[in-house]
Scaffold this active site. Structure first.
Site, PDB file in Angstrom:
ATOM      1  N   ASP A 201       0.885  -1.163   0.000  1.00 11.95           N
ATOM      2  CA  ASP A 201       0.000   0.000   0.000  1.00 11.95           C
ATOM      3  C   ASP A 201       0.923   1.214   0.000  1.00 11.95           C
ATOM      4  O   ASP A 201       1.627   1.454   0.977  1.00 11.95           O
ATOM      5  CB  ASP A 201      -0.871  -0.043   1.261  1.00 11.95           C
ATOM      6  CG  ASP A 201      -1.766   1.180   1.407  1.00 11.95           C
ATOM      7  OD1 ASP A 201      -1.478   2.221   0.771  1.00 11.95           O
ATOM      8  OD2 ASP A 201      -2.743   1.104   2.182  1.00 11.95           O
TER       9      ASP A 201
ATOM     10  N   TYR B  21      -0.032   0.202  14.872  1.00  2.49           N
ATOM     11  CA  TYR B  21      -0.888   0.127  13.697  1.00  2.49           C
ATOM     12  C   TYR B  21      -0.281   0.894  12.521  1.00  2.49           C
ATOM     13  O   TYR B  21       0.053   2.055  12.646  1.00  2.49           O
ATOM     14  CB  TYR B  21      -2.267   0.731  14.002  1.00  2.49           C
ATOM     15  CG  TYR B  21      -3.120   0.763  12.762  1.00  2.49           C
ATOM     16  CD1 TYR B  21      -3.751  -0.383  12.321  1.00  2.49           C
ATOM     17  CD2 TYR B  21      -3.259   1.920  12.015  1.00  2.49           C
ATOM     18  CE1 TYR B  21      -4.500  -0.376  11.164  1.00  2.49           C
ATOM     19  CE2 TYR B  21      -4.008   1.943  10.862  1.00  2.49           C
ATOM     20  CZ  TYR B  21      -4.629   0.790  10.441  1.00  2.49           C
ATOM     21  OH  TYR B  21      -5.369   0.801   9.292  1.00  2.49           O
TER      22      TYR B  21
ATOM     23  N   LYS C 249      -3.314  -2.678   7.390  1.00  2.00           N
ATOM     24  CA  LYS C 249      -3.491  -4.118   7.508  1.00  2.00           C
ATOM     25  C   LYS C 249      -2.551  -4.800   6.536  1.00  2.00           C
ATOM     26  O   LYS C 249      -1.981  -4.173   5.648  1.00  2.00           O
ATOM     27  CB  LYS C 249      -4.968  -4.433   7.214  1.00  2.00           C
ATOM     28  CG  LYS C 249      -5.502  -5.670   7.866  1.00  2.00           C
ATOM     29  CD  LYS C 249      -5.411  -5.676   9.369  1.00  2.00           C
ATOM     30  CE  LYS C 249      -5.826  -7.007   9.955  1.00  2.00           C
ATOM     31  NZ  LYS C 249      -5.584  -7.081  11.378  1.00  2.00           N
TER      32      LYS C 249
END
Ligand code: F6R
Ligand code: MG
Ligand code: MG
Length: 376
Positions: A12, A229, A232
């Protein structure tokens, strides 16, 4: 006979809009980088894939797995794509590039990677599955069904060349260990582990009694690498099919059931994995639901003939409808488990802050024994 290596490396590198898709300029730029690598002789062939906000570099070459030049090329391509994201102020530019500089292998640096090497058969049907808004363990159930479930793969029962079964290599992504199980004889042992898909992830499927990989997944866990975080770990799966391996329809059949996976909004919710056509691979509802696309190819001397968009088929309409019904049902749970993940699996959590703010307001229950003080 020399081996061909198929490497799928994805990242990403910035979303358009938010985390929902990549930008058309990403595709054009990635295509340019891949074409140059083919003309320079580094790659035999290459395709650009995408799902949601992830770009996948689908590459064939003669250099084997874990090759530094291939990994560096992928890293450099993602850096170039991040420049596109920065110029267009796309969302989360370079999100998955966790390190400042490349250091030998993309493993542990953010991008997800699945690759294997094999001698190309007379005809070599191959599938690249790409999923968004979920994690590597999402493949456990479908891969188990493809290679071990006789109710999915008829060939396990009626094709003499598959009747002995397959071997599964499972990784413990917390302890960094791996173990191999032979099926059908060790199926129940295998299921004990792979049912806990946030920790135990199928990495390879092998033909029985050898090291010829017939399926491989990406098992990279971003939050474990970064310790926080950072998005994902939207995973990749590559599967070879036919002639002693599951047929095309047996490889795809598990996705007719939209099983529940972890991911979705803020990487912190369970939702159905919806099989979609490439044109529909842009998660929007509550940043989801999680999606999977499947690109089918015939390999021809290392060249990718395709892709065919395998889920662009009305026979998955019922699975999609069921996924939408499950989406409605799960969403009504709002912030309650099991829609929301258990505390320890959530990628975002305000709990430490809220707990800290309220800690002085928690008082002991009168007359109660703390659980730890009870005699065993
Ligand atoms: C999940 C995902 C999104 C984001 C969400 C919040 O994998 O990518 O659901 O978690 O859109 O994103 P930020 O924190 O970047 O605003
Ligand atoms: Mg993103
Ligand atoms: Mg993604």
């Amino acid at each position: 006979m020399s081996e061909i290596t198929v490497s799928v490396i994805k990242a990403d590198i910035g979303g358009y809009v938010g985390h929902s898709a990549i930008h058309p300029e990403h595709v054009v730029t990635a295509r340019g980088c891949l074409d140059k690598a083919v003309s320079d002789g580094l790659l035999v062939d290459a395709k650009v894939g995408s799902v949601g906000d992830d770009v996948a570099l689908i590459m064939s070459h003669a250099r084997g797995v874990d090759d530094e030049r291939i990994h560096k090329f992928a890293w450099d391509t993602f850096v170039t794509l991040t420049e596109v994201s920065k110029r267009l102020k796309l969302y989360g530019a370079g999100q998955d590039l966790l390190a400042d500089a490349f250091s030998g292998n993309v493993k542990g640096m953010g991008p997800g990677c699945a690759e294997f090497a094999f001698v190309e058969r007379k005809s070599e049907p191959i599938f690249v599955f790409l999923a968004d808004k979920t994690e590597p363990g999402a493949w456990n159930l479908p891969v188990f069904k493809m290679f071990a479930d006789p109710f999915t793969t008829a060939g396990l029962v009626i094709d003499p060349s598959m009747h002995d079964g397959f071997e599964f290599e499972v990784q413990d992504v917390l302890e960094h260990k791996k173990i191999r199980f032979a099926c059908p004889e060790e199926m129940y042992d295998l299921l004990v582990f792979i049912g806990a898909q946030s920790r135990y992830v199928i990495k390879h499927v092998y033909r029985k009694g050898g090291d010829e990989a017939v399926a491989v997944t990406s098992t990279d866990r971003l939050n474990l690498m970064a310790g926080r975080y950072v998005g994902k770990d939207d995973p990749v799966l590559i599967v070879r099919a036919q002639s002693g391996l599951p047929a095309v329809g047996e490889v795809l059949e598990p996705f007719a059931f939209p099983h529940l996976v972890a991911g979705w909004m803020r990487g912190s919710h369970h939702g159905p994995l919806m099989p979609v056509a490439v044109d529909d691979a842009h998660p929007t509802r509550f940043d989801g639901p999680p999606r999977v696309v499947c690109l089918g190819f015939q390999l021809a001397d290392g060249k990718f003939i395709g892709p065919r968009d395998m889920f662009a088929d009305p026979s998955y309409d019922n699975a999609r409808q069921l996924a939408l019904d499950i989406t409605d049902y799960m969403r009504r749970m709002g912030p309650f488990e099991p829609h929301r993940l258990p505390l320890e699996d959530m990628e975002y959590t305000t709990l430490p802050n809220v707990m800290n703010k309220l800690k002085d307001r928690f008082v002991d229950l009168e007359g109660a024994n703390p659980v730890g003080s009870l005699k065993k």
